[in-house]
Write a protein that holds these residues in place. Structure first.
Motif, PDB file in Angstrom:
ATOM      1  N   PHE A 298       0.869  -1.197   0.000  1.00  0.00           N
ATOM      2  CA  PHE A 298       0.000   0.000   0.000  1.00  0.00           C
ATOM      3  C   PHE A 298       0.901   1.242   0.000  1.00  0.00           C
ATOM      4  O   PHE A 298       1.094   1.886   1.025  1.00  0.00           O
ATOM      5  CB  PHE A 298      -0.901  -0.030   1.224  1.00  0.00           C
ATOM      6  CG  PHE A 298      -2.048   0.953   1.190  1.00  0.00           C
ATOM      7  CD1 PHE A 298      -2.260   1.798   0.107  1.00  0.00           C
ATOM      8  CD2 PHE A 298      -2.932   1.032   2.263  1.00  0.00           C
ATOM      9  CE1 PHE A 298      -3.316   2.689   0.087  1.00  0.00           C
ATOM     10  CE2 PHE A 298      -3.984   1.933   2.250  1.00  0.00           C
ATOM     11  CZ  PHE A 298      -4.173   2.759   1.154  1.00  0.00           C
ATOM     12  N   PRO A 299       1.498   1.609  -1.171  1.00  0.00           N
ATOM     13  CA  PRO A 299       2.469   2.715  -1.199  1.00  0.00           C
ATOM     14  C   PRO A 299       1.841   4.092  -0.970  1.00  0.00           C
ATOM     15  O   PRO A 299       2.520   5.026  -0.547  1.00  0.00           O
ATOM     16  CB  PRO A 299       3.073   2.608  -2.605  1.00  0.00           C
ATOM     17  CG  PRO A 299       2.054   1.897  -3.416  1.00  0.00           C
ATOM     18  CD  PRO A 299       1.356   0.963  -2.488  1.00  0.00           C
TER      19      PRO A 299
ATOM     20  N   ASN B 151      -5.019  -6.294   4.665  1.00  0.00           N
ATOM     21  CA  ASN B 151      -5.091  -6.383   3.202  1.00  0.00           C
ATOM     22  C   ASN B 151      -5.901  -5.205   2.673  1.00  0.00           C
ATOM     23  O   ASN B 151      -7.031  -4.968   3.087  1.00  0.00           O
ATOM     24  CB  ASN B 151      -5.738  -7.705   2.792  1.00  0.00           C
ATOM     25  CG  ASN B 151      -5.542  -8.004   1.316  1.00  0.00           C
ATOM     26  OD1 ASN B 151      -5.059  -7.154   0.552  1.00  0.00           O
ATOM     27  ND2 ASN B 151      -5.909  -9.209   0.903  1.00  0.00           N
ATOM     28  N   LYS B 152      -5.318  -4.440   1.755  1.00  0.00           N
ATOM     29  CA  LYS B 152      -5.983  -3.232   1.256  1.00  0.00           C
ATOM     30  C   LYS B 152      -7.221  -3.557   0.448  1.00  0.00           C
ATOM     31  O   LYS B 152      -8.159  -2.740   0.375  1.00  0.00           O
ATOM     32  CB  LYS B 152      -5.009  -2.429   0.395  1.00  0.00           C
ATOM     33  CG  LYS B 152      -4.577  -3.162  -0.870  1.00  0.00           C
ATOM     34  CD  LYS B 152      -3.664  -2.356  -1.722  1.00  0.00           C
ATOM     35  CE  LYS B 152      -3.277  -3.165  -2.980  1.00  0.00           C
ATOM     36  NZ  LYS B 152      -2.396  -2.424  -3.867  1.00  0.00           N
ATOM     37  N   SER B 153      -7.258  -4.742  -0.139  1.00  0.00           N
ATOM     38  CA  SER B 153      -8.430  -5.103  -0.963  1.00  0.00           C
ATOM     39  C   SER B 153      -9.672  -5.311  -0.114  1.00  0.00           C
ATOM     40  O   SER B 153     -10.799  -5.190  -0.617  1.00  0.00           O
ATOM     41  CB  SER B 153      -8.125  -6.369  -1.781  1.00  0.00           C
ATOM     42  OG  SER B 153      -7.817  -7.445  -0.914  1.00  0.00           O
ATOM     43  N   GLU B 154      -9.496  -5.612   1.190  1.00  0.00           N
ATOM     44  CA  GLU B 154     -10.640  -5.825   2.075  1.00  0.00           C
ATOM     45  C   GLU B 154     -11.118  -4.535   2.738  1.00  0.00           C
ATOM     46  O   GLU B 154     -12.099  -4.560   3.484  1.00  0.00           O
ATOM     47  CB  GLU B 154     -10.260  -6.837   3.160  1.00  0.00           C
ATOM     48  CG  GLU B 154      -9.925  -8.217   2.597  1.00  0.00           C
ATOM     49  CD  GLU B 154      -9.473  -9.174   3.682  1.00  0.00           C
ATOM     50  OE1 GLU B 154      -9.416  -8.716   4.859  1.00  0.00           O
ATOM     51  OE2 GLU B 154      -9.169 -10.338   3.377  1.00  0.00           O
TER      52      GLU B 154
ATOM     53  N   ILE C  54      -7.956   7.601   2.799  1.00  0.00           N
ATOM     54  CA  ILE C  54      -7.270   6.302   2.850  1.00  0.00           C
ATOM     55  C   ILE C  54      -8.095   5.242   2.132  1.00  0.00           C
ATOM     56  O   ILE C  54      -7.565   4.402   1.378  1.00  0.00           O
ATOM     57  CB  ILE C  54      -7.001   5.905   4.313  1.00  0.00           C
ATOM     58  CG1 ILE C  54      -5.952   6.823   4.937  1.00  0.00           C
ATOM     59  CG2 ILE C  54      -6.524   4.457   4.408  1.00  0.00           C
ATOM     60  CD1 ILE C  54      -5.810   6.671   6.434  1.00  0.00           C
ATOM     61  N   VAL C  55      -9.421   5.278   2.324  1.00  0.00           N
ATOM     62  CA  VAL C  55     -10.300   4.297   1.668  1.00  0.00           C
ATOM     63  C   VAL C  55     -10.262   4.471   0.152  1.00  0.00           C
ATOM     64  O   VAL C  55     -10.177   3.487  -0.615  1.00  0.00           O
ATOM     65  CB  VAL C  55     -11.730   4.432   2.214  1.00  0.00           C
ATOM     66  CG1 VAL C  55     -12.695   3.545   1.416  1.00  0.00           C
ATOM     67  CG2 VAL C  55     -11.778   4.057   3.685  1.00  0.00           C
ATOM     68  N   GLU C  56     -10.304   5.718  -0.313  1.00  0.00           N
ATOM     69  CA  GLU C  56     -10.252   5.979  -1.764  1.00  0.00           C
ATOM     70  C   GLU C  56      -8.904   5.565  -2.342  1.00  0.00           C
ATOM     71  O   GLU C  56      -8.830   5.030  -3.457  1.00  0.00           O
ATOM     72  CB  GLU C  56     -10.504   7.461  -2.024  1.00  0.00           C
ATOM     73  CG  GLU C  56     -11.898   7.941  -1.651  1.00  0.00           C
ATOM     74  CD  GLU C  56     -12.986   7.264  -2.496  1.00  0.00           C
ATOM     75  OE1 GLU C  56     -12.699   6.936  -3.667  1.00  0.00           O
ATOM     76  OE2 GLU C  56     -14.094   7.055  -1.980  1.00  0.00           O
ATOM     77  N   ALA C  57      -7.814   5.818  -1.578  1.00  0.00           N
ATOM     78  CA  ALA C  57      -6.488   5.434  -2.074  1.00  0.00           C
ATOM     79  C   ALA C  57      -6.339   3.923  -2.134  1.00  0.00           C
ATOM     80  O   ALA C  57      -5.650   3.390  -3.027  1.00  0.00           O
ATOM     81  CB  ALA C  57      -5.410   6.036  -1.177  1.00  0.00           C
TER      82      ALA C  57
ATOM     83  N   ALA D 214      -7.757   2.452  -5.444  1.00  0.00           N
ATOM     84  CA  ALA D 214      -6.970   2.672  -6.663  1.00  0.00           C
ATOM     85  C   ALA D 214      -5.478   2.523  -6.409  1.00  0.00           C
ATOM     86  O   ALA D 214      -4.658   3.205  -7.035  1.00  0.00           O
ATOM     87  CB  ALA D 214      -7.279   4.062  -7.219  1.00  0.00           C
ATOM     88  N   SER D 215      -5.109   1.654  -5.460  1.00  0.00           N
ATOM     89  CA  SER D 215      -3.701   1.500  -5.100  1.00  0.00           C
ATOM     90  C   SER D 215      -2.945   0.733  -6.179  1.00  0.00           C
ATOM     91  O   SER D 215      -3.480  -0.173  -6.822  1.00  0.00           O
ATOM     92  CB  SER D 215      -3.579   0.765  -3.762  1.00  0.00           C
ATOM     93  OG  SER D 215      -2.235   0.542  -3.441  1.00  0.00           O
TER      94      SER D 215
END
Length: 537
Positions: free
Chosen positions: A198-199, A220-223, A245-248, A251-252
Motif C-alpha cells: 500500500f504505497p 489487506n488493502k483489498s478488504e 485512505i479508503v479511496e487510495a 486505486a492502489s
C-alpha cells in the motif's frame, strides 16, 4: 620516637611495642626491607596487647567510627587498660594510621600520638604479618572476618535515600535515546515493508506510530471498504483523512502480499507500537524521578535537558561541583579541545543549547544567554544536591530571572536583582516549611482527640443520672455563694462609712488643735514684749 603502634583489624584492636628503632635510625628504606622478612621485622615489632571485638555488628560500628576519626569507648578502655596514668609519660608515643584518630585520642587520654610515613611503613608490616603475631587465630579466620567486614561496611556506605538515586535518571535517559533511535529505524522498516502493498499510505500518514497502527488495522488493502470506515475514523481521528485512505486503497498500485507476509508485517508493526508506548511510559517515569531528585533544575531547564546534564556529569553531586563555565560547555568537549588545538573560537554552549531559552534568544545574544543560564543551572543543581528539603520554589524564581533576562536583551526592560529574588525565595521556602509542620501537627492530635471524644461519649451515655445530680449541687453552691456576696457587700459599705467618719473626726481634731497652738504663740509674744518694756523702764 614512636614506642608503640595501634593497629585496627577486623577482629579487634592490637597494640605493638617497637624495639631497636635507634639501630635502624628511622630509615624508611630499611623499614621497607625489614617488612618482607618476618625474622627481621619480628625483632623490631612485638605484640604488646590485643582486645578482640565481640561481634560483626560491633566490628562494623568500630570501623565506621575509626574511619571518621572518632574514638570509641572500646578503644578508650583498651588504651586505659594497657597505658595507666602513671605510664603516660612524655617518652611514650603511640603511632596511628589516621591523624584525625590520633588527635581525638590525644584529646581524650592526653596520650601523645604520631602519624607519618615511618609509622605507616611499620603498620604495613604489621598488617602483612598480623596472623603470625596472634597465635590463637586459625588459618582463614582473619580473611573471613576481613571479607565480612568489607561487605557490611560497603553496604552501609552505599545505603542512602532511595527516592533520590540519580543513577536511575542516568539509565533512563540513555534508554530513552536508544529507544528514539530504534523506534525511528523500525518505523522506517515498517513503512518500507508495507509500502510494497500500500504505497499511497506513506504520503497520507506522516506519524510513525499512527502508520504502524494503520498497517496493523488495514491488513489487506483489498478488504478495506466503506463498512470499516467508522472503525478507521476512530484509529485515525480525522474523517477526511479516513475517507482519503479508503479511496487510495481502491486505486492502489501496490502488489498483493501472501497471508504469511501480512502476518509478519502485522507482528512487526505491533512491536513498533509496543516500543512507542513503552517510550511514553519511560518518559513519564523520567519526569517523576527528575521531580524527586532535582526539582529546581527541572523547573528551570526541563526534565530532558536536566537529565542529560546529570548523566553527562556522572551524578548530581558531580554536576553541583562543576562551575558554571564548565556546565555551559558540558557536552562540547571535542569542539573545545579542537578549538584549543587549532587556536580557534571556543564553543559557547553544549547540552544547554537544547534549552528553549537559547532558541528564543537572538543570534547575537545566544552566547550571553548560555552563560547566564549556566550560572542559574549551577545554583539550582547545588540547591537540589545539598538542600535538606526538596521544593521547586528556587527553580521557579530562577526561571523568572532567566525570562526577565531574555526581555532585557530583546526589549531593554531592566530585570530584578538576583539577591532580592533569592531572599524572597528563602522566605517563601521557610513559610512553606512552617505550613507543612503545622499540617503535620493536627494529624497527630486528631487521633488523640478521636479517642478522647469516644471515651467522653461513653462516659456521658453511662453516667447521665450522676451528671444531673452534680449539676443540681452546683446550682445550690452557686446560689449560696451569691447570698454570701450580697451579705458581704453591705458590710464592706459600712466599713467604708466608718473609716470615712474616723478620717473626718481626725481632721476636725487637727483643725481644733491648730488655732489653740496659734493663740498660745501669740500670748507668749505679748508676755515677752511686756517684760522688755519693764526692763527698759
Amino acid at each position: 620516637m614512636v614506642t608503640h603502634l595501634l593497629f585496627e583489624s577486623s577482629s579487634g584492636y592490637a597494640i605493638f611495642e617497637t624495639h631497636g628503632l635507634d639501630e635502624i635510625g628511622q630509615n624508611i628504606q630499611a623499614v621497607r626491607d625489614s617488612v618482607t622478612d618476618l625474622n627481621r621485622f619480628g625483632k623490631v615489632v612485638k605484640l604488646f596487647a590485643f582486645q578482640p571485638l565481640e561481634s560483626a555488628h560491633d566490628a562494623l560500628s568500630q570501623c565506621n567510627s575509626v574511619s571518621e576519626g572518632i574514638m570509641t569507648d572500646e578503644l578508650r578502655n583498651c588504651l586505659d587498660l594497657n597505658f595507666p596514668e602513671k605510664s603516660k609519660s612524655k617518652d611514650l608515643v603511640l603511632g596511628v594510621a589516621d591523624s584525625k584518630l590520633g588527635a581525638s585520642i590525644f584529646e581524650e587520654t592526653k596520650l601523645s600520638c604520631r602519624s607519618n610515613e615511618f609509622v605507616l611503613e611499620l603498620l604495613r608490616g604489621v598488617r602483612q604479618h598480623f596472623d603470625k603475631f596472634i597465635k590463637d587465630l586459625k588459618p582463614g579466620d582473619l580473611e573471613k572476618a576481613q571479607l565480612g567486614l568489607a561487605h557490611s561496611y560497603s553496604r552501609a556506605k552505599v545505603k542512602f535515600n532511595v527516592n533520590r538515586v540519580d543513577n536511575m535518571v542516568i539509565q533512563a535517559i540513555f534508554l530513552l535515546d536508544t529507544l528514539d533511535k530504534d523506534v525511528n529505524s523500525f518505523s522506517m522498516r515498517v513503512r518500507e515493508w508495507y509500502s510494497w502493498h500500500f504505497p499511497e499510505l506513506v504520503k497520507i500518514v506522516n506519524d510513525n506510530y499512527l502508520y504502524s497502527k494503520l498497517a496493523k488495522f488495514i491488513e489487506n488493502k483489498s478488504e478495506l471498504s466503506e463498512e470499516k470506515l467508522p472503525a478507521l475514523i476512530e484509529v485515525v481521528g480525522d474523517e477526511d483523512k479516513a475517507k482519503e485512505i479508503v479511496e487510495a486503497a481502491k486505486a492502489s498500485m501496490g502488489q498483493d502480499l501472501s497471508p504469511v507476509d501480512l502476518i509478519n508485517v502485522q507482528m512487526f508493526a505491533q512491536r513498533v507500537m509496543d516500543l512507542s508506548e513503552y517510550r511514553k511510559n519511560l518518559y513519564d517515569y523520567l519526569v517523576t524521578k527528575m521531580n524527586d531528585i532535582a526539582p529546581n533544575l527541572t523547573a528551570l531547564i526541563g526534565e530532558m535537558v536536566g537529565a542529560r546534564l546529570i548523566s553527562h556529569a556522572g551524578s548530581l553531586t558531580n554536576l553541583a561541583k562543576c562551575p558554571s563555565s564548565t556546565l555551559q560547555i558540558l557536552g562540547a568537549e571535542k569542539a573545545l579541545f579542537r578549538a584549543l588545538k587549532t587556536k580557534g573560537n571556543t564553543p559557547k554552549y553544549g547540552l544547554i543549547f537544547h534549552s528553549s531559552f537559547i532558541g528564543r534568544a537572538a543570534s547575537k545574544n545566544k552566547g550571553r544567554m548560555a552563560r547566564y543560564l549556566a550560572n542559574k543551572c549551577s545554583i539550582a543543581s547545588r540547591i537540589d544536591c545539598f538542600a535538606d528539603s526538596s521544593s521547586t520554589i528556587f527553580g521557579e524564581k530562577l526561571r523568572g530571572l532567566v525570562e526577565e533576562r531574555l526581555d532585557f536583551y530583546d526589549k531593554g526592560v531592566a530585570p530584578k536583582k538576583n539577591i532580592d529574588v533569592m531572599r524572597a525565595a528563602i522566605e517563601e521556602a521557610s513559610h512553606q516549611k512552617d505550613d507543612m509542620e503545622l499540617d503535620e501537627e493536627p494529624q497527630t492530635t486528631a487521633k488523640k482527640s478521636k479517642k478522647t471524644k469516644s471515651e467522653a461519649t461513653a462516659e456521658v451515655s453511662d453516667d447521665d443520672g450522676a451528671e444531673e445530680v452534680k449539676s443540681e449541687k452546683k446550682k445550690k453552691k452557686k446560689s449560696k455563694e451569691k447570698r454570701k456576696l450580697e451579705e458581704q457587700v453591705p458590710e464592706e459599705d459600712m466599713d467604708v462609712d466608718n473609716t470615712a467618719s474616723k478620717k473626718k473626726k481626725k481632721n476636725s481634731k487637727v483643725e481644733a488643735e491648730e488655732p489653740s497652738a496659734v493663740s498660745e504663740s501669740k500670748s507668749k509674744k505679748k508676755k515677752s514684749k511686756k517684760s522688755k518694756t519693764e526692763e527698759s523702764d
